[in-house]
Design a protein around this motif. Structure first.
Motif, PDB file in Angstrom:
ATOM      1  N   LEU A 137      26.202  37.797  28.914  1.00 24.06           N
ATOM      2  CA  LEU A 137      26.698  38.125  30.248  1.00 24.06           C
ATOM      3  C   LEU A 137      28.149  37.702  30.393  1.00 24.06           C
ATOM      4  O   LEU A 137      28.540  36.616  29.975  1.00 24.06           O
ATOM      5  N   SER A 138      28.943  38.552  31.008  1.00 23.89           N
ATOM      6  CA  SER A 138      30.341  38.223  31.264  1.00 23.89           C
ATOM      7  C   SER A 138      30.421  37.284  32.468  1.00 23.89           C
ATOM      8  O   SER A 138      29.857  37.561  33.523  1.00 23.89           O
ATOM      9  N   LEU A 139      31.143  36.193  32.309  1.00 25.43           N
ATOM     10  CA  LEU A 139      31.295  35.243  33.408  1.00 25.43           C
ATOM     11  C   LEU A 139      32.396  35.657  34.374  1.00 25.43           C
ATOM     12  O   LEU A 139      32.634  34.979  35.372  1.00 25.43           O
ATOM     13  N   LEU A 140      33.037  36.758  34.116  1.00 25.15           N
ATOM     14  CA  LEU A 140      34.050  37.258  35.033  1.00 25.15           C
ATOM     15  C   LEU A 140      33.405  37.832  36.294  1.00 25.15           C
ATOM     16  O   LEU A 140      34.022  37.864  37.347  1.00 25.15           O
ATOM     17  N   SER A 141      32.157  38.243  36.166  1.00 21.73           N
ATOM     18  CA  SER A 141      31.421  38.786  37.305  1.00 21.73           C
ATOM     19  C   SER A 141      30.758  37.645  38.077  1.00 21.73           C
ATOM     20  O   SER A 141      30.027  36.831  37.509  1.00 21.73           O
ATOM     21  N   GLU A 142      31.003  37.614  39.365  1.00 19.25           N
ATOM     22  CA  GLU A 142      30.404  36.569  40.190  1.00 19.25           C
ATOM     23  C   GLU A 142      28.876  36.665  40.183  1.00 19.25           C
ATOM     24  O   GLU A 142      28.183  35.650  40.165  1.00 19.25           O
ATOM     25  N   TYR A 143      28.363  37.873  40.172  1.00 21.26           N
ATOM     26  CA  TYR A 143      26.910  38.062  40.120  1.00 21.26           C
ATOM     27  C   TYR A 143      26.330  37.414  38.863  1.00 21.26           C
ATOM     28  O   TYR A 143      25.324  36.710  38.917  1.00 21.26           O
ATOM     29  N   ASN A 144      26.963  37.642  37.717  1.00 20.91           N
ATOM     30  CA  ASN A 144      26.483  37.062  36.464  1.00 20.91           C
ATOM     31  C   ASN A 144      26.561  35.536  36.485  1.00 20.91           C
ATOM     32  O   ASN A 144      25.660  34.860  36.002  1.00 20.91           O
ATOM     33  N   ARG A 145      27.641  34.999  37.033  1.00 18.08           N
ATOM     34  CA  ARG A 145      27.757  33.535  37.139  1.00 18.08           C
ATOM     35  C   ARG A 145      26.635  32.969  37.995  1.00 18.08           C
ATOM     36  O   ARG A 145      26.023  31.958  37.654  1.00 18.08           O
ATOM     37  N   ASP A 146      26.363  33.637  39.108  1.00 19.31           N
ATOM     38  CA  ASP A 146      25.282  33.183  39.984  1.00 19.31           C
ATOM     39  C   ASP A 146      23.931  33.273  39.293  1.00 19.31           C
ATOM     40  O   ASP A 146      23.072  32.408  39.461  1.00 19.31           O
ATOM     41  N   GLU A 147      23.745  34.320  38.515  1.00 21.25           N
ATOM     42  CA  GLU A 147      22.485  34.518  37.782  1.00 21.25           C
ATOM     43  C   GLU A 147      22.273  33.393  36.763  1.00 21.25           C
ATOM     44  O   GLU A 147      21.202  32.785  36.704  1.00 21.25           O
ATOM     45  N   VAL A 148      23.286  33.096  35.971  1.00 16.90           N
ATOM     46  CA  VAL A 148      23.179  32.032  34.974  1.00 16.90           C
ATOM     47  C   VAL A 148      22.999  30.686  35.665  1.00 16.90           C
ATOM     48  O   VAL A 148      22.172  29.860  35.256  1.00 16.90           O
ATOM     49  N   ASN A 149      23.738  30.468  36.734  1.00 19.11           N
ATOM     50  CA  ASN A 149      23.613  29.218  37.484  1.00 19.11           C
ATOM     51  C   ASN A 149      22.208  29.034  38.047  1.00 19.11           C
ATOM     52  O   ASN A 149      21.677  27.927  38.061  1.00 19.11           O
ATOM     53  N   SER A 150      21.595  30.119  38.495  1.00 20.46           N
ATOM     54  CA  SER A 150      20.237  30.005  39.046  1.00 20.46           C
ATOM     55  C   SER A 150      19.243  29.580  37.964  1.00 20.46           C
ATOM     56  O   SER A 150      18.339  28.793  38.217  1.00 20.46           O
ATOM     57  N   TYR A 151      19.431  30.086  36.739  1.00 23.98           N
ATOM     58  CA  TYR A 151      18.557  29.660  35.634  1.00 23.98           C
ATOM     59  C   TYR A 151      18.789  28.196  35.290  1.00 23.98           C
ATOM     60  O   TYR A 151      17.843  27.462  35.001  1.00 23.98           O
ATOM     61  N   LEU A 152      20.023  27.775  35.321  1.00 25.16           N
ATOM     62  CA  LEU A 152      20.314  26.363  35.038  1.00 25.16           C
ATOM     63  C   LEU A 152      19.710  25.460  36.109  1.00 25.16           C
ATOM     64  O   LEU A 152      19.165  24.405  35.806  1.00 25.16           O
ATOM     65  N   LYS A 153      19.795  25.878  37.363  1.00 28.10           N
ATOM     66  CA  LYS A 153      19.253  25.066  38.454  1.00 28.10           C
ATOM     67  C   LYS A 153      17.731  24.979  38.391  1.00 28.10           C
ATOM     68  O   LYS A 153      17.157  23.973  38.778  1.00 28.10           O
ATOM     69  N   LYS A 154      17.065  26.030  37.893  1.00 26.54           N
ATOM     70  CA  LYS A 154      15.613  25.990  37.770  1.00 26.54           C
ATOM     71  C   LYS A 154      15.172  24.895  36.804  1.00 26.54           C
ATOM     72  O   LYS A 154      14.099  24.341  36.928  1.00 26.54           O
ATOM     73  N   ASN A 155      16.008  24.620  35.821  1.00 29.46           N
ATOM     74  CA  ASN A 155      15.708  23.586  34.828  1.00 29.46           C
ATOM     75  C   ASN A 155      16.490  22.304  35.081  1.00 29.46           C
ATOM     76  O   ASN A 155      16.630  21.477  34.196  1.00 29.46           O
TER      77      ASN A 155
END
Length: 95
Positions: free
Chosen positions: A4-22
């Motif tokens: 996923l490209s981190l330039l997209s805010e949506y992608n950053r939020d998506e990855v962050n949500s997975y990190l927060k779940k763990n």
């Protein structure tokens, strides 16, 4: 996730949500902090949340020398990215 490209805010939020779940499982893992820092670095407005979480974890690991040492190394390598307030707080508790 790695593609996923981190330039997209949506992608950053998506990855962050997975990190927060763990979050509870990974909170003492330096790789976790590296990933969060890298993602949050793209979103400056969320940086305060990251710094607050890191500082709290750093203070809570005082009695866990191994994990505290890893977080100290992380802090040293990323020193310039922390705010002056958090730098001071971490340095005061660096012993």
């Amino acid at each position: 996730m790695k593609d996923l490209s981190l330039l997209s805010e949506y992608n950053r939020d998506e990855v962050n949500s997975y990190l927060k779940k763990n979050n509870n499982r990974n909170i003492l893992n330096v790789n976790y902090w590296n990933k969060r820092f890298f993602i949050d670095d793209y979103s400056k407005e969320k940086k305060n949340d990251f710094e607050r979480s890191f500082t709290n974890t750093f203070l809570l690991t005082k009695n866990n020398k191994g994990k505290n040492f890893e977080l100290k190394k992380y802090f040293i390598f990323n020193y310039n990215s922390f705010s002056e307030k958090n730098k001071k707080l971490i340095i005061e508790n660096y012993n």
